[in-house]
Structures are given as structure tokens and as C-alpha cells.
Enzyme design. Sequence first.
Site, PDB file in Angstrom:
ATOM      1  N   GLU A   1     -57.683 -29.157   9.021  1.00 19.21           N
ATOM      2  CA  GLU A   1     -58.589 -28.136   8.460  1.00 19.21           C
ATOM      3  C   GLU A   1     -59.578 -28.761   7.465  1.00 19.21           C
ATOM      4  O   GLU A   1     -60.758 -28.421   7.457  1.00 19.21           O
ATOM      5  CB  GLU A   1     -57.754 -27.030   7.799  1.00 19.21           C
ATOM      6  CG  GLU A   1     -56.994 -26.217   8.850  1.00 19.21           C
ATOM      7  CD  GLU A   1     -55.894 -25.340   8.261  1.00 19.21           C
ATOM      8  OE1 GLU A   1     -55.076 -25.844   7.470  1.00 19.21           O
ATOM      9  OE2 GLU A   1     -55.863 -24.139   8.586  1.00 19.21           O
TER      10      GLU A   1
ATOM     11  N   ALA B   1     -50.437 -29.383   4.412  1.00 19.86           N
ATOM     12  CA  ALA B   1     -49.951 -28.933   3.109  1.00 19.86           C
ATOM     13  C   ALA B   1     -48.542 -29.484   2.885  1.00 19.86           C
ATOM     14  O   ALA B   1     -47.811 -29.752   3.847  1.00 19.86           O
ATOM     15  CB  ALA B   1     -49.942 -27.411   3.076  1.00 19.86           C
TER      16      ALA B   1
ATOM     17  N   GLY C   1     -53.320 -28.576   7.345  1.00 21.59           N
ATOM     18  CA  GLY C   1     -54.406 -28.636   6.366  1.00 21.59           C
ATOM     19  C   GLY C   1     -55.235 -29.910   6.480  1.00 21.59           C
ATOM     20  O   GLY C   1     -56.411 -29.925   6.112  1.00 21.59           O
TER      21      GLY C   1
ATOM     22  N   GLU D   1     -48.508 -25.712  12.334  1.00 25.25           N
ATOM     23  CA  GLU D   1     -47.858 -24.814  11.367  1.00 25.25           C
ATOM     24  C   GLU D   1     -46.842 -23.886  12.017  1.00 25.25           C
ATOM     25  O   GLU D   1     -45.825 -23.545  11.419  1.00 25.25           O
ATOM     26  CB  GLU D   1     -48.919 -23.971  10.626  1.00 25.25           C
ATOM     27  CG  GLU D   1     -49.798 -24.764   9.662  1.00 25.25           C
ATOM     28  CD  GLU D   1     -51.072 -25.311  10.286  1.00 25.25           C
ATOM     29  OE1 GLU D   1     -51.128 -25.483  11.533  1.00 25.25           O
ATOM     30  OE2 GLU D   1     -52.017 -25.569   9.533  1.00 25.25           O
TER      31      GLU D   1
HETATM   32  N1  CAA Z   1     -45.341 -32.203   3.557  1.00 23.29           N
HETATM   33  C1  CAA Z   1     -44.476 -32.916   2.812  1.00 23.29           C
HETATM   34  N2  CAA Z   1     -44.006 -34.138   3.178  1.00 23.29           N
HETATM   35  C2  CAA Z   1     -44.437 -34.633   4.355  1.00 23.29           C
HETATM   36  C3  CAA Z   1     -45.341 -33.930   5.187  1.00 23.29           C
HETATM   37  C4  CAA Z   1     -45.796 -32.668   4.747  1.00 23.29           C
HETATM   38  N3  CAA Z   1     -46.701 -31.935   5.441  1.00 23.29           N
HETATM   39  N4  CAA Z   1     -45.570 -34.665   6.294  1.00 23.29           N
HETATM   40  C5  CAA Z   1     -44.845 -35.792   6.149  1.00 23.29           C
HETATM   41  N5  CAA Z   1     -44.164 -35.781   4.985  1.00 23.29           N
HETATM   42  C6  CAA Z   1     -43.250 -36.788   4.442  1.00 23.29           C
HETATM   43  C7  CAA Z   1     -41.923 -36.786   5.193  1.00 23.29           C
HETATM   44  O1  CAA Z   1     -41.069 -35.776   4.696  1.00 23.29           O
HETATM   45  C8  CAA Z   1     -41.432 -38.183   4.913  1.00 23.29           C
HETATM   46  O2  CAA Z   1     -40.916 -38.216   3.605  1.00 23.29           O
HETATM   47  P1  CAA Z   1     -39.433 -38.900   3.323  1.00 23.29           P
HETATM   48  O3  CAA Z   1     -39.660 -40.350   3.645  1.00 23.29           O
HETATM   49  O4  CAA Z   1     -39.220 -38.622   1.877  1.00 23.29           O
HETATM   50  O5  CAA Z   1     -38.491 -38.240   4.254  1.00 23.29           O
HETATM   51  C9  CAA Z   1     -42.720 -39.011   4.904  1.00 23.29           C
HETATM   52  O6  CAA Z   1     -43.790 -38.088   4.681  1.00 23.29           O
HETATM   53  C10 CAA Z   1     -42.986 -39.715   6.230  1.00 23.29           C
HETATM   54  O7  CAA Z   1     -42.954 -38.716   7.246  1.00 23.29           O
HETATM   55  P2  CAA Z   1     -42.048 -38.856   8.569  1.00 23.29           P
HETATM   56  O8  CAA Z   1     -40.808 -39.633   8.282  1.00 23.29           O
HETATM   57  O9  CAA Z   1     -41.855 -37.476   9.127  1.00 23.29           O
HETATM   58  O10 CAA Z   1     -43.030 -39.739   9.473  1.00 23.29           O
HETATM   59  P3  CAA Z   1     -43.100 -39.763  11.058  1.00 23.29           P
HETATM   60  O11 CAA Z   1     -44.001 -40.907  11.393  1.00 23.29           O
HETATM   61  O12 CAA Z   1     -41.742 -39.739  11.666  1.00 23.29           O
HETATM   62  O13 CAA Z   1     -43.812 -38.369  11.492  1.00 23.29           O
HETATM   63  C11 CAA Z   1     -45.492 -36.620  11.296  1.00 23.29           C
HETATM   64  C12 CAA Z   1     -45.137 -38.117  11.104  1.00 23.29           C
HETATM   65  C13 CAA Z   1     -45.487 -36.294  12.809  1.00 23.29           C
HETATM   66  C14 CAA Z   1     -46.868 -36.394  10.731  1.00 23.29           C
HETATM   67  C15 CAA Z   1     -44.427 -35.753  10.595  1.00 23.29           C
HETATM   68  O14 CAA Z   1     -44.281 -36.220   9.246  1.00 23.29           O
HETATM   69  C16 CAA Z   1     -44.764 -34.277  10.522  1.00 23.29           C
HETATM   70  O15 CAA Z   1     -44.602 -33.578  11.495  1.00 23.29           O
HETATM   71  N6  CAA Z   1     -45.219 -33.800   9.340  1.00 23.29           N
HETATM   72  C17 CAA Z   1     -45.475 -32.388   9.101  1.00 23.29           C
HETATM   73  C18 CAA Z   1     -46.763 -31.923   9.769  1.00 23.29           C
HETATM   74  C19 CAA Z   1     -46.970 -30.441   9.540  1.00 23.29           C
HETATM   75  O16 CAA Z   1     -46.171 -29.608   9.956  1.00 23.29           O
HETATM   76  N7  CAA Z   1     -48.092 -30.088   8.884  1.00 23.29           N
HETATM   77  C20 CAA Z   1     -48.460 -28.701   8.611  1.00 23.29           C
HETATM   78  C21 CAA Z   1     -48.118 -28.348   7.191  1.00 23.29           C
HETATM   79  S1  CAA Z   1     -48.418 -26.624   6.831  1.00 23.29           S
HETATM   80  C22 CAA Z   1     -50.076 -26.501   6.498  1.00 23.29           C
HETATM   81  O17 CAA Z   1     -50.808 -27.468   6.529  1.00 23.29           O
HETATM   82  C23 CAA Z   1     -50.547 -25.111   6.106  1.00 23.29           C
HETATM   83  C24 CAA Z   1     -52.052 -24.977   6.025  1.00 23.29           C
HETATM   84  O18 CAA Z   1     -52.707 -24.735   7.017  1.00 23.29           O
HETATM   85  C25 CAA Z   1     -52.741 -25.029   4.735  1.00 23.29           C
END
Ligand code: CAA
Length: 258
Positions: free
Chosen positions: A112, A65, A109, A132
Amino acid sequence: MAYETLLTEVDEAVAIITLNRPDALNAFNNALMDELTEALDRFDNDASIGCIVITGSKKAFAAGADIKEMREQSYLDAYYADFITRNWERASRMRKPVIAAVSGYALGGGCELAMMCDFILAAENAKFGQPEITIGVSPGAGGTQRLTRFAGKSKAMEMCLTGRMMDAEEAERCGLVSRIVPTDDLVDEARSVARKIASLPRATAMMTKEMVNAAYETTLSQGVMFERRLFHSLFATEDQKEGMEAFVEKREPHFKNR
Ligand code: CAA
């Protein structure tokens, strides 16, 4: 139809939906979820389509998400608007077979959504996780329930409590994915599996999907009875006659989805 957050392609009886928010690693904002729901509805109801593939980019199926969109939400904002979780069950209610073709990150998500599909084909670089907890929430679209059913309590618990990712080999070992394919071949392989499914009798495929899914919802004896009833009902189809006649006559069957 043109979407802002998706690309769609129809290749004969196969529909391919590509999640397309590259700057956010395909994170699910409400716009993407609304468009995905619309596309899934459209293809599920399109009589020319027999199988659907959902995929992302090489780097990310979807990183979950959209954290930037979610961060300011209050409990009641989230509750009243069913924010983030609204529409989520659409993929799991599809009547036609849906394949998740996962390359790169399938997190939160993203994992999921992949688990809501009928099966997951994983690229060698796929990584699955429910991180998460590391941002202060829990899975919210079925992760604690579906990952536990796929991978068992111990692995699901460890992954949900630590946010650890599993790679494609671990995911195959624990039954989360049906198999692993070379990263560059993933979409072609998914397309070819989808074509195979779409070439087989439509009603049989749709009912078989219902039967397998019933294994998660019923007792064994109820599931076996459900399967038996649908199995018998397939003898009412022309494709059953054609399939069996073609076998006996040693020729290719010509199914009509009737
Ligand atoms: N939401 C919004 N933006 C996101 C995102 C997310 N879930 N995941 C990545 N991005 C964005 C980053 O902010 C970044 O944007 P900017 O360039 O503007 O800073 C861009 O995508 C590239 O990401 P990274 O620079 O972080 O890329 P990376 O290769 O260094 O890392 C990653 C990749 C490990 C996937 C890392 O981006 C990450 O940990 N993302 C979040 C994962 C996460 O926590 N997901 C769970 C979300 S909550 C959920 O899903 C609830 C549910 O169950 C419904």
C-alpha cells in the site's frame, strides 16, 4: 537527523529514505510510521530537494503493518487512536515526486505504501501482495482501492481474497510497476531516475504529478481541463522560457526552478 527506524540520505537534490527495521522485515509499527511521516514532511518542505526515493532492504521493502503490535488491539483502541492507519495518507499527499524502489517483499501496508508513491521501480526479486485476509483482517491503507485501479478488479480481487503474491514480472505486466531492474542495481537506478527528475523544472514536475493524479479523481473532461489550465500557467515560469530558448539555440537548459 537520526531516526530509530529509518536511514535517510541527501544526495544533492535527491532524498533517499530507507526503511530500517531489519529484524521485522521493515514492518510498520507506530514508531516507524511517525518517523516516516516526519521525514516525508521534512523533505517535502525542503527547498533543496526535488525528488524523494523510499526503499527498504534487499529482502523486504516492507512486510506490512506490525502484526505483533496490532494483535492485542480492540476495535475501539484502533478506532480512537487511528492505530496503524494514522499517518498513512501522508505519502499520498506529497507534493514532490516520490519513487518507491521495491526489492523483496512489499506486502500488506508495504504494498500500500509503494502504491501511494508516484511510481514503483521493482527489483527482479520483488513480490507484491495483500495477505491481510490470511491473518483475519482486510487491507487497511488503501490496498483494495489502489490495487484495483492499477491491476483491475479481477486480479485485485483474487489477490485480496487469497493473499497470493505476484512477482515483479506479473506486476509489470499489470501496470503496478513502471519497470524491473536487476536487484543489485535497484537503489542506484532509483537514485539516477530521481536525479533526472530533480534536474528538471521543479514546478513543472510538481504540477505534472498533480495532473496525472487527477486522472484517478475526475472525469476525463474535467481532468483534461485541469491539465490545460496548469499547462497554460507554466508559461508564467522562467524555466519555460529557458527550456524553449535552449532547445532553439541547441544548448543545454539551465533551469532555476523559477
Ligand atoms: N509484523 C511483525 N513482524 C513481522 C512481520 C509483520 N508484518 N513480517 C515479518 N515479521 C517478522 C517475523 O515475525 C520474524 O520475526 P522473528 O524472527 O522475531 O520471528 C521476522 O520478521 C522474519 O520474518 P519470517 O521469519 O516470517 O521470514 P520469512 O522469510 O520466513 O517470511 C514473509 C517472510 C513471507 C514476509 C513473512 O514474514 C510474512 O508472511 N509476514 C507477514 C506479512 C503480512 O501478513 N503482512 C500484512 C500485515 S497487516 C497490514 O499490513 C494491514 C494494513 O493494510 C495496514
